[in-house]
Design a protein around this motif. Structure first.
Motif, PDB file in Angstrom:
ATOM      1  N   ALA A  28       2.502  -4.370  -3.828  1.00 23.13           N
ATOM      2  CA  ALA A  28       3.828  -3.757  -3.918  1.00 23.13           C
ATOM      3  C   ALA A  28       4.106  -3.257  -5.334  1.00 23.13           C
ATOM      4  O   ALA A  28       4.633  -2.149  -5.517  1.00 23.13           O
ATOM      5  N   LEU A  29       3.761  -4.051  -6.334  1.00 22.24           N
ATOM      6  CA  LEU A  29       3.982  -3.634  -7.721  1.00 22.24           C
ATOM      7  C   LEU A  29       3.125  -2.423  -8.077  1.00 22.24           C
ATOM      8  O   LEU A  29       3.596  -1.474  -8.709  1.00 22.24           O
ATOM      9  N   ARG A  30       1.880  -2.475  -7.666  1.00 24.47           N
ATOM     10  CA  ARG A  30       0.973  -1.388  -8.044  1.00 24.47           C
ATOM     11  C   ARG A  30       1.433  -0.047  -7.500  1.00 24.47           C
ATOM     12  O   ARG A  30       1.553   0.931  -8.244  1.00 24.47           O
ATOM     13  N   PHE A  31       1.701   0.012  -6.195  1.00 25.39           N
ATOM     14  CA  PHE A  31       1.987   1.312  -5.605  1.00 25.39           C
ATOM     15  C   PHE A  31       3.473   1.656  -5.628  1.00 25.39           C
ATOM     16  O   PHE A  31       3.825   2.838  -5.630  1.00 25.39           O
ATOM     17  N   GLY A  32       4.333   0.647  -5.659  1.00 29.72           N
ATOM     18  CA  GLY A  32       5.757   0.945  -5.786  1.00 29.72           C
ATOM     19  C   GLY A  32       6.081   1.585  -7.114  1.00 29.72           C
ATOM     20  O   GLY A  32       6.725   2.651  -7.184  1.00 29.72           O
ATOM     21  N   ILE A  33       5.628   0.968  -8.196  1.00 24.38           N
ATOM     22  CA  ILE A  33       5.883   1.529  -9.535  1.00 24.38           C
ATOM     23  C   ILE A  33       5.102   2.820  -9.720  1.00 24.38           C
ATOM     24  O   ILE A  33       5.607   3.798 -10.287  1.00 24.38           O
ATOM     25  N   GLY A  34       3.854   2.841  -9.237  1.00 27.01           N
ATOM     26  CA  GLY A  34       3.054   4.062  -9.360  1.00 27.01           C
ATOM     27  C   GLY A  34       3.700   5.243  -8.659  1.00 27.01           C
ATOM     28  O   GLY A  34       3.681   6.370  -9.169  1.00 27.01           O
ATOM     29  N   ALA A  35       4.294   5.004  -7.487  1.00 32.10           N
ATOM     30  CA  ALA A  35       4.955   6.087  -6.762  1.00 32.10           C
ATOM     31  C   ALA A  35       6.162   6.612  -7.536  1.00 32.10           C
ATOM     32  O   ALA A  35       6.390   7.834  -7.598  1.00 32.10           O
ATOM     33  N   VAL A  36       6.939   5.710  -8.118  1.00 29.41           N
ATOM     34  CA  VAL A  36       8.110   6.139  -8.894  1.00 29.41           C
ATOM     35  C   VAL A  36       7.678   6.991 -10.091  1.00 29.41           C
ATOM     36  O   VAL A  36       8.303   8.014 -10.410  1.00 29.41           O
ATOM     37  N   LEU A  37       6.589   6.597 -10.746  1.00 30.69           N
ATOM     38  CA  LEU A  37       6.138   7.314 -11.935  1.00 30.69           C
ATOM     39  C   LEU A  37       5.522   8.673 -11.604  1.00 30.69           C
ATOM     40  O   LEU A  37       5.721   9.650 -12.334  1.00 30.69           O
ATOM     41  N   LEU A  38       4.772   8.738 -10.503  1.00 33.86           N
ATOM     42  CA  LEU A  38       3.968   9.930 -10.236  1.00 33.86           C
ATOM     43  C   LEU A  38       4.537  10.859  -9.172  1.00 33.86           C
ATOM     44  O   LEU A  38       4.107  12.012  -9.079  1.00 33.86           O
ATOM     45  N   ALA A  39       5.476  10.393  -8.365  1.00 33.97           N
ATOM     46  CA  ALA A  39       6.020  11.231  -7.295  1.00 33.97           C
ATOM     47  C   ALA A  39       6.556  12.578  -7.789  1.00 33.97           C
ATOM     48  O   ALA A  39       6.371  13.598  -7.106  1.00 33.97           O
ATOM     49  N   PRO A  40       7.222  12.640  -8.956  1.00 32.53           N
ATOM     50  CA  PRO A  40       7.725  13.948  -9.404  1.00 32.53           C
ATOM     51  C   PRO A  40       6.651  15.018  -9.552  1.00 32.53           C
ATOM     52  O   PRO A  40       6.947  16.211  -9.439  1.00 32.53           O
ATOM     53  N   THR A  41       5.400  14.618  -9.760  1.00 28.42           N
ATOM     54  CA  THR A  41       4.343  15.622  -9.937  1.00 28.42           C
ATOM     55  C   THR A  41       4.000  16.339  -8.636  1.00 28.42           C
ATOM     56  O   THR A  41       3.384  17.411  -8.672  1.00 28.42           O
ATOM     57  N   VAL A  42       4.371  15.773  -7.484  1.00 25.27           N
ATOM     58  CA  VAL A  42       4.062  16.429  -6.212  1.00 25.27           C
ATOM     59  C   VAL A  42       5.311  16.740  -5.386  1.00 25.27           C
ATOM     60  O   VAL A  42       5.210  17.408  -4.356  1.00 25.27           O
ATOM     61  N   LEU A  43       6.487  16.283  -5.820  1.00 25.70           N
ATOM     62  CA  LEU A  43       7.702  16.481  -5.036  1.00 25.70           C
ATOM     63  C   LEU A  43       8.722  17.411  -5.685  1.00 25.70           C
ATOM     64  O   LEU A  43       9.595  17.928  -5.002  1.00 25.70           O
ATOM     65  N   ARG A  44       8.647  17.593  -7.007  1.00 23.19           N
ATOM     66  CA  ARG A  44       9.677  18.413  -7.648  1.00 23.19           C
ATOM     67  C   ARG A  44       9.507  19.886  -7.282  1.00 23.19           C
ATOM     68  O   ARG A  44       8.418  20.324  -6.909  1.00 23.19           O
ATOM     69  N   ARG A  45      10.586  20.624  -7.430  1.00 24.82           N
ATOM     70  CA  ARG A  45      10.583  22.033  -7.063  1.00 24.82           C
ATOM     71  C   ARG A  45       9.539  22.802  -7.877  1.00 24.82           C
ATOM     72  O   ARG A  45       9.433  22.636  -9.084  1.00 24.82           O
ATOM     73  N   PHE A 181       3.275   0.891   3.081  1.00 23.17           N
ATOM     74  CA  PHE A 181       3.203  -0.559   2.847  1.00 23.17           C
ATOM     75  C   PHE A 181       4.556  -1.209   2.567  1.00 23.17           C
ATOM     76  O   PHE A 181       4.863  -2.285   3.108  1.00 23.17           O
ATOM     77  N   LEU A 182       5.374  -0.595   1.726  1.00 22.37           N
ATOM     78  CA  LEU A 182       6.602  -1.250   1.272  1.00 22.37           C
ATOM     79  C   LEU A 182       7.568  -1.606   2.402  1.00 22.37           C
ATOM     80  O   LEU A 182       8.195  -2.676   2.348  1.00 22.37           O
ATOM     81  N   PRO A 183       7.757  -0.771   3.427  1.00 24.60           N
ATOM     82  CA  PRO A 183       8.666  -1.185   4.509  1.00 24.60           C
ATOM     83  C   PRO A 183       8.241  -2.492   5.175  1.00 24.60           C
ATOM     84  O   PRO A 183       9.084  -3.366   5.445  1.00 24.60           O
ATOM     85  N   PHE A 184       6.961  -2.667   5.442  1.00 25.19           N
ATOM     86  CA  PHE A 184       6.480  -3.922   6.046  1.00 25.19           C
ATOM     87  C   PHE A 184       6.629  -5.083   5.067  1.00 25.19           C
ATOM     88  O   PHE A 184       6.970  -6.204   5.471  1.00 25.19           O
ATOM     89  N   TYR A 185       6.379  -4.808   3.801  1.00 23.73           N
ATOM     90  CA  TYR A 185       6.498  -5.839   2.772  1.00 23.73           C
ATOM     91  C   TYR A 185       7.924  -6.389   2.718  1.00 23.73           C
ATOM     92  O   TYR A 185       8.135  -7.600   2.617  1.00 23.73           O
ATOM     93  N   VAL A 186       8.912  -5.503   2.826  1.00 22.77           N
ATOM     94  CA  VAL A 186      10.319  -5.922   2.762  1.00 22.77           C
ATOM     95  C   VAL A 186      10.755  -6.564   4.079  1.00 22.77           C
ATOM     96  O   VAL A 186      11.365  -7.651   4.093  1.00 22.77           O
TER      97      VAL A 186
END
Length: 291
Positions: A28-45, A181-186
């Motif tokens: 959860a820590l690895r991919f949760g934090i990684g997603a927050v840090l890197l998501a803007p590179t593939v989601l921003r306009r 993963f995170l939905p099942f984790y929670v």
């Protein structure tokens, strides 16, 4: 940089999965934090990717995302940090070379095959030395670590042919991993953060979320793009050398003389396996030679 971070990852992950935190928390820590840090590179306009890239990213996640981390974490619980760091990254270049030769007909060359052989022999020496010193390793641990290695090898081959940039691939792995993963984790209440110390949580958040997902995946992808899957995979076999040294002060796992000799064989194999395959001589290169 990639080798250094990966080597420390085996030690840091085993430090927690044998204490308060579980493999679910680490993931959860690895991919949760990684997603927050890197998501803007593939989601921003202006940076949004086509559907084909997202499909490739989902495949990347299956090979080097949540399933890979869970397998390695399981192997760490059943073995030691030095054994896990020896098996998974050391077998990976051998798998990558074998798969590329078998399915893609990529020529490897004599030096690379000798290198792969030396890497596997060095790994056998490490496992044997560990069995003599600490008892025979758990067979289930060896199997899951080898499976993780094979998945990593397939990823290196597919990534280089995908056309996705290194940072985009890292972002896709983290985003898809977090979404699946995170939905099942929670919902299943798998968290053990309440019983872990703040210092341990902070250490894992930094190492798993920032260094592994935010730095190491990007630098490894970049190395594959620059060196090719064969050479980049071979250099990753140096991870056990660094991890074994780190495990001495952190975990108190001191290598024996036989383990040190096996590591030297692995290093020699890496030097051979990272060489580019020699190309067959062209007709022009034979010009002027006597028959």
């Amino acid at each position: 940089m990639t080798v250094s971070i990966f080597a420390g990852w085996f030690v840091v992950t085993r430090f927690s999965v044998t204490r308060e935190l579980t493999i679910w928390d680490i993931t959860a820590l690895r991919f949760g934090i990684g997603a927050v840090l890197l998501a803007p590179t593939v989601l921003r306009r202006g940076q949004r990717l086509p559907p084909a890239a997202w499909r490739d990213g989902f495949l990347f996640m299956l090979l080097w995302g949540v399933p890979f981390v869970l397998l390695v974490a399981m192997g760490l619980r059943l073995t030691t940090a030095s054994q896990a760091a020896s098996i998974t990254p050391t077998l990976m270049p051998a798998f990558a070379g074998l798969f590329a030769w078998t399915f893609l007909r990529e020529r490897q060359g004599r030096a690379r095959w000798l290198g792969y052989g030396a890497i596997v022999c060095g790994l056998a020496g490490l496992v044997t030395a560990a069995a003599i010193s600490h008892g025979a390793p758990d067979p289930a641990g060896l199997v899951v670590l080898a499976a993780a290695s094979a998945m990593w090898a397939v990823y290196t081959i597919i990534f280089r042919r995908s056309g996705v940039t290194p940072i985009q691939a890292a972002a896709l792995i983290c985003v898809w991993s977090a979404v699946t993963f995170l939905p099942f984790y929670v919902l299943l209440g798998l968290s053990r953060f309440g019983v872990a110390s703040l210092g341990e949580i902070a250490l894992q958040a930094l190492y798993q979320g920032v260094l592994m997902s935010g730095v190491a995946i990007v630098t490894f992808n970049r190395s594959v793009a620059l060196l090719g899957s064969g050479a980049a995979s071979a250099i990753i076999a140096l991870v056990p050398c660094v991890a074994t040294l780190l495990a001495i002060p952190i975990l108190g796992e001191v290598p024996t003389a036989l383990e040190g000799a096996a590591i030297a064989v692995i290093v020699a194999g890496v030097l051979l396996a990272s060489k580019p395959p020699s190309l067959p001589a062209t007709p022009s290169s034979k010009k002027g030679r006597r028959p």
